[in-house]
Design an enzyme around this catalytic site. Structure first.
Site, PDB file in Angstrom:
ATOM      1  N   ALA A  95     -54.050 -23.915  30.014  1.00  0.00           N
ATOM      2  CA  ALA A  95     -52.417 -23.274  30.555  1.00  0.00           C
ATOM      3  C   ALA A  95     -52.585 -21.933  29.667  1.00  0.00           C
ATOM      4  CB  ALA A  95     -51.263 -23.876  29.522  1.00  0.00           C
ATOM      5  N   CYS A  96     -51.550 -20.616  29.967  1.00  0.00           N
ATOM      6  CA  CYS A  96     -51.275 -19.491  29.285  1.00  0.00           C
ATOM      7  C   CYS A  96     -49.600 -19.913  29.227  1.00  0.00           C
ATOM      8  CB  CYS A  96     -51.533 -18.066  31.159  1.00  0.00           C
ATOM      9  SG  CYS A  96     -50.426 -18.324  31.607  1.00  0.00           S
ATOM     10  N   ILE A  97     -49.331 -18.224  28.970  1.00  0.00           N
ATOM     11  CA  ILE A  97     -47.775 -18.845  28.935  1.00  0.00           C
ATOM     12  C   ILE A  97     -46.595 -20.297  29.193  1.00  0.00           C
ATOM     13  CG2 ILE A  97     -45.834 -17.735  27.872  1.00  0.00           C
ATOM     14  CD1 ILE A  97     -47.250 -15.101  26.741  1.00  0.00           C
TER      15      ILE A  97
END
Length: 484
Positions: free
Chosen positions: A429-431
């Site tokens: 995941a990123c933000i």
């Protein structure tokens, strides 16, 4: 993994070092609030905070090397981060102007200017990527018993240091060419002044769907091509004194985003809500309010953008054009504010006392105009072309917010919709996005993903899938990994 998928992997890893920018923004922003004119000269507390924030900003290249190496490693191990640091130190030392002059046997004044800029984010990213690949390849290698101590993860920094010697000699030949190309690209946009800023902002939004806007941002926001807009702005008075910060100019690649994030997109959200069918308005409101608040307060816009990006692409093109227009106007009028994370209320407040922030309050006035503009244009286009924005679908199916507040249970539901644990190759995941690699993407039910609360879905290549969840993404990814 295809090229696009690999670039996505790099983009995801970039979120690790970028996530530290808010800390710098907060420290320096508070420092400028305390002593906006003296840059700490009139307040030891302000000097302490500003210098602390500057320590982060000035170290962005090495943070990129460490963060990307860690983020791209197969098991997120600290040895990969150490390898990234080792690689960066080797390259930047061997390619420093003094070292290049000695190795080539030439006078120091004949060393190409490119080597004076070797410690930059581009090189940091390159070192991080190479270190991560070496970690993924050699972290499980077992050496002969006589050398057993250096087996596995301990071997990686050693291998990295040797490989980086070779990389350094390659860069000695190609870096001046690469640097020259980047500078020419940046200068071609910079030479256009406010128009160039608008063009940059237009393409910034267009690249959001595939997550490649970070590559473009690095040219204008950081010191890849000598523009370095964010660090120079955050440097405030010190940047001005060093000739790196120009009042009314530094920050021009950031300022025009504030009216869009804080006002324009919330105006679009209101238009989408008013355009929804009566029976769907309540559900649409819950989505739009949350997404609009995130955009206004923090500048995180993806949950809102992905609500119409694919169901109504024409609206997204209009959004990109309006973003370019906003950045152009702000740059032309020299209404300047900057950010350390994104163009939301928090960053506007923190930057307002920065010596490089000029007429920043006019961005609020511009924002009100863009709120009306977005609302009128989006509402007209949606109705005119009968676009199927949330709440207007023919089957009246509206993505709903998740019905459970238990993150573990919600993660289980996402796993089920994604085809179960056996269908997931990688989870990250990123933000704002779940970034997944799947064995069989065809069995994923997109409608059920949206029913769980996903704002959108992005398909990349044959196996890669991104699920837009907003700030919840990293929590859900962690829960999904824990369930494996």
């Amino acid at each position: 993994m295809n090229i696009l998928g690999y670039l996505q992997k790099i983009g995801r890893a970039l979120m690790v070092p970028v996530a530290v920018l808010p800390a710098a923004a907060i420290l320096m922003g508070i420092g400028y609030w305390i002593d906006p004119n003296g840059w700490g000269g009139g307040s030891p507390v302000a000097a302490f905070l500003i210098k602390a924030g500057a320590a982060i900003i000035d170290s962005m290249p090495v943070l990129f090397a460490v963060g990307v190496a860690y983020g791209m490693s197969k098991d997120k191990d600290g040895s990969a981060a150490l390898a990234g640091l080792v690689g960066f130190l080797v390259v930047t030392t061997l390619l420093s102007p003094g070292a290049v002059a000695q190795i080539k046997g030439i006078p120091a004044d004949q060393v190409p200017a490119a080597f004076a800029k070797i410690s930059n984010q581009f090189v940091g990213i390159l070192c991080g990527v190479i270190a991560a690949e070496l970690y993924n390849r050699f972290s499980s290698v077992e050496l002969h018993k006589a050398l057993a101590f250096f087996s596995g993860r301990r071997l990686v920094p050693i291998v990295t240091s040797v490989v980086m010697i070779v990389v350094s000699f390659i860069l000695m030949a190609v870096w001046p060419v690469i640097y020259g190309g980047l500078v020419s690209f940046g200068e071609s946009i910079v030479s256009l002044g406010s128009t160039g800023a608008g063009i940059y902002a237009f393409f910034n939004r267009l690249l959001i769907p595939v997550g490649l806007h970070h590559a473009l941002n690095s040219v204008f926001w950081f010191d890849v091509a000598g523009i370095n807009d964010i660090p120079n702005f955050l440097g405030g008075q010190s940047s001005i004194d060093a000739g790196k910060g120009i009042v009314g100019v530094t920050g021009m690649y950031q300022a025009g985003f504030f009216p869009i994030m804080m006002f324009g997109l919330p105006g679009a959200a209101l238009a989408i809500y008013h355009s929804a069918k009566k029976e769907n308005k309540e559900k649409v409101a819950s989505i739009m309010i949350a997404a609009a608040f995130a955009a206004f307060f923090t500048g995180v816009t993806e949950p809102l953008e992905f609500s119409f990006m694919f169901v109504a692409p024409v609206l997204y093109v209009i959004h990109a054009l309006l973003t370019g227009l906003s950045v152009f106007i702000a740059a032309s009028m020299q209404w300047i504010a900057g950010f350390g994370f994104s163009a939301g209320l928090v960053d506007m407040v923190l930057s307002s006392r920065n010596p490089l922030a000029t007429h920043w309050y006019m961005l609020l006035v511009q924002g009100l105009v863009f709120f009306c503009l977005y609302y009128v244009v989006f509402r007209a286009v949606i109705v005119k072309f009968n676009l199927k924005t949330p709440g207007r679908e023919d089957d009246e199916a509206v993505p709903a917010q998740a019905q459970t507040t238990d993150r573990t249970e919600l993660a289980k539901q996402y796993l089920e919709v994604l085809g179960g644990q056996e269908n997931l190759v990688t989870i990250d995941a990123c933000i704002t996005r779940l970034r997944l690699t799947l064995k069989d993407r065809s069995i994923v039910d997109e409608r059920k993903l949206k029913a769980l609360g996903a704002a959108g879905v992005v398909k990349l290549g044959e196996q890669n899938l991104q699920v837009i969840l907003g700030p919840l993404a990293e929590i859900i990814a962690g829960e999904m990994k824990a369930l494996r």
